[in-house]
Design a protein around this motif. Sequence first.
Motif, PDB file in Angstrom:
ATOM      1  N   GLY A 168      43.353  55.050  31.391  1.00  0.00           N
ATOM      2  CA  GLY A 168      42.065  54.906  31.621  1.00  0.00           C
ATOM      3  C   GLY A 168      41.353  55.947  31.371  1.00  0.00           C
ATOM      4  O   GLY A 168      40.202  56.240  31.570  1.00  0.00           O
ATOM      5  N   PRO A 186      37.771  52.734  28.074  1.00  0.00           N
ATOM      6  CA  PRO A 186      37.629  51.999  29.507  1.00  0.00           C
ATOM      7  C   PRO A 186      36.814  50.590  29.635  1.00  0.00           C
ATOM      8  O   PRO A 186      36.966  49.797  30.014  1.00  0.00           O
ATOM      9  N   LEU A 189      37.636  46.804  30.487  1.00  0.00           N
ATOM     10  CA  LEU A 189      36.857  45.970  31.489  1.00  0.00           C
ATOM     11  C   LEU A 189      36.345  44.784  31.030  1.00  0.00           C
ATOM     12  O   LEU A 189      36.324  43.962  31.702  1.00  0.00           O
ATOM     13  N   VAL A 223      40.288  52.778  36.749  1.00  0.00           N
ATOM     14  CA  VAL A 223      40.227  51.773  35.769  1.00  0.00           C
ATOM     15  C   VAL A 223      40.826  50.491  36.087  1.00  0.00           C
ATOM     16  O   VAL A 223      40.505  49.375  36.035  1.00  0.00           O
TER      17      VAL A 223
END
Length: 599
Positions: free
Chosen positions: A352, A366, A370, A406
């Motif tokens: 991350g 990242p 996500l 993350v």
Amino acid sequence: MFDRIWPQRAIRRVLLVTPPDADAGLFRFDTAQRGRYTNYPPYGLMLLAQVLRKKGIEVRILNLNHALLKHSHEVEKAEDFDFDGTWRHLLDAEIAAYPPDLCGVTCMFTMTHASLRRVCAAIAEAKVPTVVGGVHVTNDLHRILDDLETPCAAVSGEAEVAFPILIDAINKKRPSADLGQVVLNDGPGRHLAFNRDLRPDGDDLDTLPAYDLVPIEEYSRHGTIGAFYCFKPQETIFATALSNRGCRAMCTFCSVRNFNGKGVRQRSVSSVVDELEYLTNERGVTHVMWLDDDLLKDHGRAIELFNEMTRRNLNLTWDATNGVLAASCTDEVIAAAAASGCIAVNIGMESGNREILKSVRKPGTPETFLEAAEVLRRYESIHASVFLMIGFPGETMSMILDTINVARAMDLDWYRCSQLQPLPNTPLYDSMVAQGLIQAVDKDIRFNGGAYGKQTEIEQGLALGTPDFEQAFSSIPMDSIPTGEQLTDIWFFMNYHLNFHRIFHETRRVKIEQLMAHLRVLGDVISPENGFSLYFQGFLQYRRDGRVDPVVVERLQRRLDSSPYWRDRFHAFGLAAEDLTTLDFRNRDKPRILSKLKL
């Protein structure tokens, strides 16, 4: 050379052999009886066999790994199980009953090298010429040939085109100038390489494996296929399938490009679904693990594939154990995947930290991870897990915390953490050797993870871990690059914090059932009496049923009484067996070992 080895210059019979995954020193009878060891069908050999048979060559396949695992279920006691004697007897009997003109031996994993060496030596004793191949051989071809000594040649990469041409050259049907992806071995240091690229493409990719040569129905009965067998009934018949080859990514720690070359080559959708239909209708298969390294590379094609699987109404579920790229996890793709029977995927994230991602050329940021997680959370029927890796060159403790943070924000179902083990002939390996960060490794690297891994031995009490985990973990400075021993402690912390502690806050019924299935297999099959697995099985029973099975509490207490390793780690995270009887989970919000970390 061909004249010396094959005076008649006529290869009519070929025996294709898969060695045991590991040698007798690593094999544990009780682990085999639990069905813990992987038992993949020899997909590459089945493809190769089909190509050879089209040329009029008689072929048989002998999977010694499967034969050993099957035999482990046929005897009752470890003292009645002879590892080396079993595979050697099977090999000798097959060669005697079916004298081949050539044996082809494959090797997938570095940890299989010692086993490969013994199998090749046994074939040499039978006076049968040998050609070796597979991922491990491709990664370190010349050193492996010198170490094995006995093979007359090695084929690198995919062999469906290169190996038949080699046989044609031996049989005087083609000139040696047509050879490619082949190294002839005329003794230590005396190698003749033909480097022409002969990877299959176009219509060659639509070849269906020779399933009639393999008892596909037996494989998942005696071992595991993929990472998600816990979600299927024990009697489920598993198989593997390959939709495309290669990967668009260029990760410096990965050896896929060594074997498959650059880019991705795709089979026709119709041939893939025809294969799946055969497996379900003719062989009783109800779950498939994709072998693809980049299953979702072409979004349109992936959707077409999944939609065709749905249209044909296959009685089939599937998983992507080898992983998919986060950028491909769009709503449209994942919706089609779920409708076609997807029950689980792995996401390749690794880190991350932006600096680490850039240094290892990992596709994604990242934000990419996500966004993929946001999509996957909308499909509760899919168990989504994430590959994480620690120990990259120059990676500090604070960079590892970026990975942890993350991963926490992704809030997916499981995180498969591992320590970096660079493979030979990868850019990262070459760079680390050049910088003096690692020594050139042995040919038979043993992985930390998996059924034969070092970490499994530590958890089972077969090897020592850090005696005072809490003190060791808390002493790691944020700006330091952790040592190998510290990485083991960091791995343990990540495993607890990302996988187990988050269970305290899971309320979705579907996810609770998935987690209970996973933890049962973890505590019974993968790592017997795993302390965290037992504790959180009890917690999930309480969450679902309002009570905890006393048997789970008794098992956990016995484990803690007998294992200093687990007692130390339970103390570090503020857990105790009595939590399951008092139902007071006092560390559910924040484990006390987190006091020094900015999480």
